[in-house]
Design an enzyme around this catalytic site. Structure first.
Site, PDB file in Angstrom:
ATOM      1  N   SER A 121      97.080  11.308  30.123  1.00  0.00           N
ATOM      2  CA  SER A 121      97.270  12.514  30.933  1.00  0.00           C
ATOM      3  C   SER A 121      97.233  12.197  32.415  1.00  0.00           C
ATOM      4  CB  SER A 121      96.216  13.564  30.587  1.00  0.00           C
ATOM      5  OG  SER A 121      94.945  12.988  30.585  1.00  0.00           O
ATOM      6  N   HIS A 142     103.096  13.468  26.224  1.00  0.00           N
ATOM      7  CA  HIS A 142     101.828  14.082  26.625  1.00  0.00           C
ATOM      8  C   HIS A 142     101.616  15.437  25.948  1.00  0.00           C
ATOM      9  CE1 HIS A 142      99.158  15.953  29.967  1.00  0.00           C
ATOM     10  NE2 HIS A 142      98.414  15.348  29.072  1.00  0.00           N
ATOM     11  N   GLU A 154     105.061  17.049  26.945  1.00  0.00           N
ATOM     12  CA  GLU A 154     105.851  16.508  28.048  1.00  0.00           C
ATOM     13  C   GLU A 154     106.402  15.150  27.624  1.00  0.00           C
ATOM     14  OE1 GLU A 154     103.362  18.478  31.751  1.00  0.00           O
ATOM     15  OE2 GLU A 154     102.766  16.502  31.049  1.00  0.00           O
ATOM     16  N   ASN A 192      99.739  19.400  34.639  1.00  0.00           N
ATOM     17  CA  ASN A 192      98.554  19.113  35.456  1.00  0.00           C
ATOM     18  C   ASN A 192      98.863  19.094  36.950  1.00  0.00           C
ATOM     19  OD1 ASN A 192      96.865  19.071  33.301  1.00  0.00           O
ATOM     20  ND2 ASN A 192      96.907  16.857  33.041  1.00  0.00           N
TER      21      ASN A 192
END
Ligand code: NAI
Length: 506
Positions: A121, A142, A154, A192
């Site tokens: 991540s 991800h 992702e 994120n």
């Protein structure tokens, strides 16, 4: 159905690995789960079996389907057993050196066509791939926790990833019931990275003493529709996870001011006040439930002053109608009478500056946040300025609460709370589009599925009007002189045509 990867291995049987193994087996792949701790993979397999059994009890799956799923999920005792895999998903400890050495070992074991992916991540996909012989066969994949419920993944192309690999991973995601979004290998990838605007700006607002964290949580939930306030979210994620993520993205972008973390979380982390899991975070937890400080009561006001609304107020017509509906006596003169409660509704500016510029008596001037349509929100937010008289503050509070809607009164700052947080979220998303991290469409999909926002940041910007968001940012920059509020060039260019539409440039 032709499955994209028939033989799949998942390495690392922790929270993520077991979830990935589960959905891959459900898609019809033969899955091997491997962990250096042999008991961890057995435990993970049992846990997945239990999930399936529970779904049978609940009537959501039939026994035959589950028997089939179970036959697809096995554990492996050595890496050797994984050598026939077509896809290997790594979900081990988040350490660059350990991940690199694992992939180096795997590359010598598997065939040239095997696709290797990492669920990292925070590490760079390109950096993990750097010493591989076949970096074209390597990508980021991800997932989010809990994997079976968070239905987005992702697909991250490193510098040398072959586009066909990303296509194959996208196809496989669909077969697993997930939506794949495409991201370039940049710090934080999509979700994120896009999530930076929410918590960091809320922390900055607290640090300025504008409102306490419980009030900020209430405002953002009720005005924007976030499921959790930023401080509830911090408590849930825990600061030992979220503070390092804030620092890491900030530093990976070479101290980009938009992502600047806060000393508040640094100190709380150092003090061990990290969140719900230790019973103490921004909230205190009793029997696992947050103790939420009560809201200040609505003041009792016998006689309301007449109300005058600045001609420059945003959504002025709506504000006037609202005041009429609340039974206010409206003044229509060019300036307020000596007894009038004076209302301003700035975008980005603070109430004090507006009172000074518009030559209004600050003692009677109150601001109201009209960025969102009042009818679309569950709370009104008023801001005093340091000179506001308490009778005027109480009158405004009681007046706007007359129809039963919640009202928060906060201290003056540039751009109210919602404006600041929302403008930051939209601006960071716009800048991600500018950088080509992903397409505008994938950005909104990733954020709604990955962060549970009521709308994607770009759709949110469109709903509010990109030019209004720009105005908030320009004025915040003036108030604070802080480059964190500088609007992304992408936001400026898209201001006229909208943010979430597909455009020839994309
Ligand atoms: P975890 O700590 O729950 O599980 C990791 C597992 O990997 C452990 O069972 C450990 O024994 C095993 N392991 C460690 N080194 C190994 C090695 N060299 N070979 C084989 N197995 C090894 O970790 P978690 O939370 O499942 O995270 C795994 C990866 O997924 C990390 O890269 C993390 O950053 C990433 N990630 C985590 C998310 C989360 O919310 N937990 C979300 C998205 C990604």
């Amino acid at each position: 159905m032709n499955i994209a990867f028939n033989q799949v291995a998942v390495i690392g049987a922790g929270a993520m690995g077991r979830g990935i193994a589960q959905i891959a087996a459900q898609a019809g792949s033969h899955v091997f789960l491997y962990d250096t701790q042999a008991e961890a993979s057995l435990k993970a397999k049992d846990a997945v079996y239990q999930v399936w059994d529970t779904l049978v009890v609940k009537g959501r799956l039939d026994a035959a389907t589950v028997a089939n799923y179970k036959s697809k999920l096995n554990t492996a005792n050595s890496l050797q057993q994984l050598k026939h895999s077509e896809l290997i998903v790594e979900a081990i400890v988040e350490r660059l050196d350990i991940k690199k050495s694992l992939f180096a070992e795997l590359e010598n074991l598997v065939s040239d066509t095997t696709v290797l992916v990492t669920n990292t991540s925070s590490l760079s996909v390109t950096a993990i791939a750097a010493s591989l012989q076949r970096p074209a066969q390597f990508a980021g994949y991800h997932f989010f926790n809990p994997v079976p419920l968070m239905k987005v993944v992702e697909v991250i192309a490193g510098l040398k990833t072959h586009p066909a690999v990303c296509l194959q991973l996208t196809e496989f995601a669909k077969q697993m019931g997930h939506t794949a979004v495409q991201a370039h290998d940049t710090p934080g990838f999509i979700v994120n990275h896009a999530g930076r605007g929410y918590g960091t700006e809320a922390l900055r607002i607290v640090s300025e003493g504008v409102a306490d964290f419980a009030t900020i949580d209430r405002i953002l939930k009720d005005q924007v529709g976030f499921k959790l306030g930023p401080f509830e979210l911090f408590d849930l994620t825990a600061l030992d996870v979220s503070h390092p993520v804030m620092e890491s993205i900030y530093n990976q972008y070479y101290q980009e001011p938009r992502y600047r973390p806060s000393v508040i979380t640094a100190q709380r982390l150092a003090g061990g006040v990290v969140g719900k899991k230790v019973g103490e975070g921004f909230y205190t937890y009793v029997d696992g439930k947050a103790v939420v400080p009560p809201e200040p009561a609505v003041p009792e006001v016998k006689e309301f002053p007449p109300v005058w609304v600045s001609p420059r107020a945003s959504r002025r017509m709506e504000l006037l109608q609202l005041l009429k509906d609340l039974g206010a006596t409206l003044e229509t003169g060019a300036s307020p009478s000596p007894s009038a409660l004076t209302l301003v509704a700035p975008l980005g500016f603070d109430v004090t500056t507006v009172a000074v510029v518009e030559r209004l008596d600050p003692a009677r001037t109150i601001g109201i946040d009209m960025l969102f349509d009042d009818a679309a929100t569950k709370r009104r937010v008023l801001a005093t300025n340091p000179a506001t008289r308490s009778d005027m503050r109480d009158a405004a509070h009681a007046l706007f609460a007359k129809d039963g809607k919640a009202v928060s009164v906060v201290r003056d700052s540039g751009g109210f709370i919602t404006q600041r947080v929302v403008a930051n979220i939209v601006n960071i998303a716009a800048d991600m589009c500018q950088q080509g991290v992903c397409s505008p469409q994938d950005l909104d999909v990733a954020v709604t599925l990955g962060l549970g926002y009521p709308l994607g940041p770009l759709a949110l910007g469109d709903k509010l009007g990109p030019t209004n968001v720009l105005e908030v940012l320009f004025n915040l920059q003036t108030v604070y002189g802080d480059p964190r509020y500088r609007p992304s060039p992408w936001l400026r260019r898209r201001g006229a045509i909208g943010l979430s539409l597909l455009h020839t440039e994309d």
